[in-house]
Scaffold this motif. Structure first.
Motif, PDB file in Angstrom:
ATOM      1  N   SER A 187       0.830  -1.012   0.014  1.00 23.54           N
ATOM      2  CA  SER A 187      -0.226  -0.168   0.023  1.00 23.54           C
ATOM      3  C   SER A 187       0.802   1.261   0.008  1.00 23.54           C
ATOM      4  CB  SER A 187      -0.649  -0.067   1.162  1.00 23.54           C
ATOM      5  OG  SER A 187      -1.492   1.180   1.327  1.00 23.54           O
ATOM      6  N   GLU A 188       2.063   1.447   0.848  1.00 16.41           N
ATOM      7  CA  GLU A 188       2.715   2.607   0.979  1.00 16.41           C
ATOM      8  C   GLU A 188       3.920   2.815   0.042  1.00 16.41           C
ATOM      9  OE1 GLU A 188       2.371   5.184   3.553  1.00 16.41           O
ATOM     10  OE2 GLU A 188       0.502   4.090   3.506  1.00 16.41           O
ATOM     11  N   GLY A 189       4.239   1.389  -0.677  1.00 16.62           N
ATOM     12  CA  GLY A 189       5.302   1.496  -1.485  1.00 16.62           C
ATOM     13  C   GLY A 189       5.203   1.271  -2.862  1.00 16.62           C
ATOM     14  N   LEU A 190       3.867   0.969  -3.160  1.00 17.04           N
ATOM     15  CA  LEU A 190       3.610   0.558  -4.566  1.00 17.04           C
ATOM     16  C   LEU A 190       2.125   1.480  -4.924  1.00 17.04           C
ATOM     17  CD1 LEU A 190       3.489  -0.562  -7.493  1.00 17.04           C
ATOM     18  CD2 LEU A 190       2.165  -2.609  -6.539  1.00 17.04           C
ATOM     19  N   ILE A 191       1.258   1.270  -4.331  1.00 16.98           N
ATOM     20  CA  ILE A 191      -0.056   1.992  -4.646  1.00 16.98           C
ATOM     21  C   ILE A 191      -0.120   3.469  -4.464  1.00 16.98           C
ATOM     22  CG2 ILE A 191      -2.580   2.166  -3.894  1.00 16.98           C
ATOM     23  CD1 ILE A 191      -2.516  -0.918  -3.291  1.00 16.98           C
ATOM     24  N   ARG A 192       0.599   3.893  -3.385  1.00 18.32           N
ATOM     25  CA  ARG A 192       0.723   5.335  -2.974  1.00 18.32           C
ATOM     26  C   ARG A 192       1.160   6.244  -4.224  1.00 18.32           C
ATOM     27  NH1 ARG A 192       4.023   6.724   2.211  1.00 18.32           N
ATOM     28  NH2 ARG A 192       5.045   8.666   1.210  1.00 18.32           N
ATOM     29  N   PHE A 193       2.222   5.574  -4.833  1.00 15.82           N
ATOM     30  CA  PHE A 193       3.046   6.308  -5.735  1.00 15.82           C
ATOM     31  C   PHE A 193       2.687   5.770  -7.245  1.00 15.82           C
ATOM     32  CE2 PHE A 193       5.935   5.893  -1.833  1.00 15.82           C
ATOM     33  CZ  PHE A 193       6.025   7.203  -1.490  1.00 15.82           C
TER      34      PHE A 193
END
Length: 295
Positions: free
Chosen positions: A27-33
């Motif tokens: 969630s934080e390393g892929l979807i967020r960016f």
């Protein structure tokens, strides 16, 4: 029976904690960016368009057009090693599109680990009391980002091929490959070509990302990007079987008649070498995290 049930319960708890870490990391390393990946779409479109402009008229004389495989070969063709020649000082040109693909990959990985060392991810590590779960989740997330990145890249080449030529088959490219890259490339078996154009660039990308994760434990994002860029430029200029990114350049798998002394890379060495590097870097990261003072 009680011991077996207790052990099974511990394993389920361990798996659930790992899934919790993974859910947070993806969630934080892929979807967020996700917006960062839009730059890859633009880059792939431009490189495919430039290939059409450079070869369209020439191939058209023979009634040929590129298939998705032809565009993939172009994405990862790269450049032969630099050789100084006083008569032709401008013979080497940095494969800018190829370099940008891997710089964009590093940009998509970003400084997530550095941020996580001081954020909620660190709280998760302290709460779970397991550094191995924290690092394992980061490594798995790194692989997932690479798979998504390269799937997007290959998906774009397929989409471009379908729009521009209507050709969705990876076969039937022997004449086009022979005209543009030479007989040696055209005579390469299809599984070998796919391995060079698909598998090895992905493995090289995972190794690069693992190096980036390790560097992020000690450096800020600007310093890490500088190191990654230096490694890419070094690999572009020099040929060596131990330079990771050389395996992501297809031209390095073929001999050069002008410089027969150059090292010719092979998939039989490249695949196990890159795989061992991935495992070694993951183990090295765990060793560092195990001894690191995180409080």
């Amino acid at each position: 029976r009680f011991c077996i049930c207790q052990r099974d319960g511990w394993r389920r708890k361990h798996d659930m904690r790992l899934l919790h870490f993974l859910e947070y990391d993806i969630s934080e390393g892929l979807i967020r960016f996700w917006r960062r990946y839009l730059w890859l779409i633009v880059l792939v479109f431009i490189t495919c368009l430039l290939l059409d402009r450079a070869s369209g008229d020439y191939l058209g004389m023979y009634g040929e057009s590129w298939s998705p495989l032809g565009y993939m070969v172009n994405e990862f063709w790269g450049q032969r090693p630099f050789h100084f020649n006083q008569n032709t000082p401008d013979q080497f040109r940095l494969p800018l599109a190829w370099v940008l693909q891997y710089i964009l990959l590093a940009y998509c990985i970003g400084n997530y680990v550095e941020e996580d060392m001081h954020g909620f991810g660190m709280q998760l590590m302290l709460k779970s009391r397991s550094r191995v779960l924290w690092w394992s989740s980061k490594c798995i997330c790194c692989v997932c980002i690479n798979l998504f990145y390269f799937l997007l890249l290959y998906g774009m080449t397929y989409g471009y091929a379908w729009i521009s030529t209507g050709n969705m088959s990876i076969y039937g490219q022997k004449i086009a490959l022979s005209l543009y890259y030479g007989e040696e490339v055209a005579d390469t078996p299809m599984p070998e070509l796919i391995c060079m154009a698909v598998l090895l660039p992905v493995l090289a990308g995972i190794v690069q990302s693992m190096i980036q994760l390790l560097l992020s434990l000690y450096m800020n994002s600007a310093a890490v990007m500088s190191v990654i860029t230096f490694i890419l430029v070094l690999s572009a200029y020099y040929g060596n079987r131990f330079l990771v990114h050389g395996y992501a350049m297809m031209c390095r798998y073929y001999s050069d008649s002008l410089y027969p002394q150059d090292v010719v890379l092979t998939t039989t060495f490249g695949i196990p070498y890159l795989t061992c590097l991935i495992a070694g870097l993951a183990g090295c990261g765990y060793g560092i995290m195990r001894k690191r003072n995180i409080i």
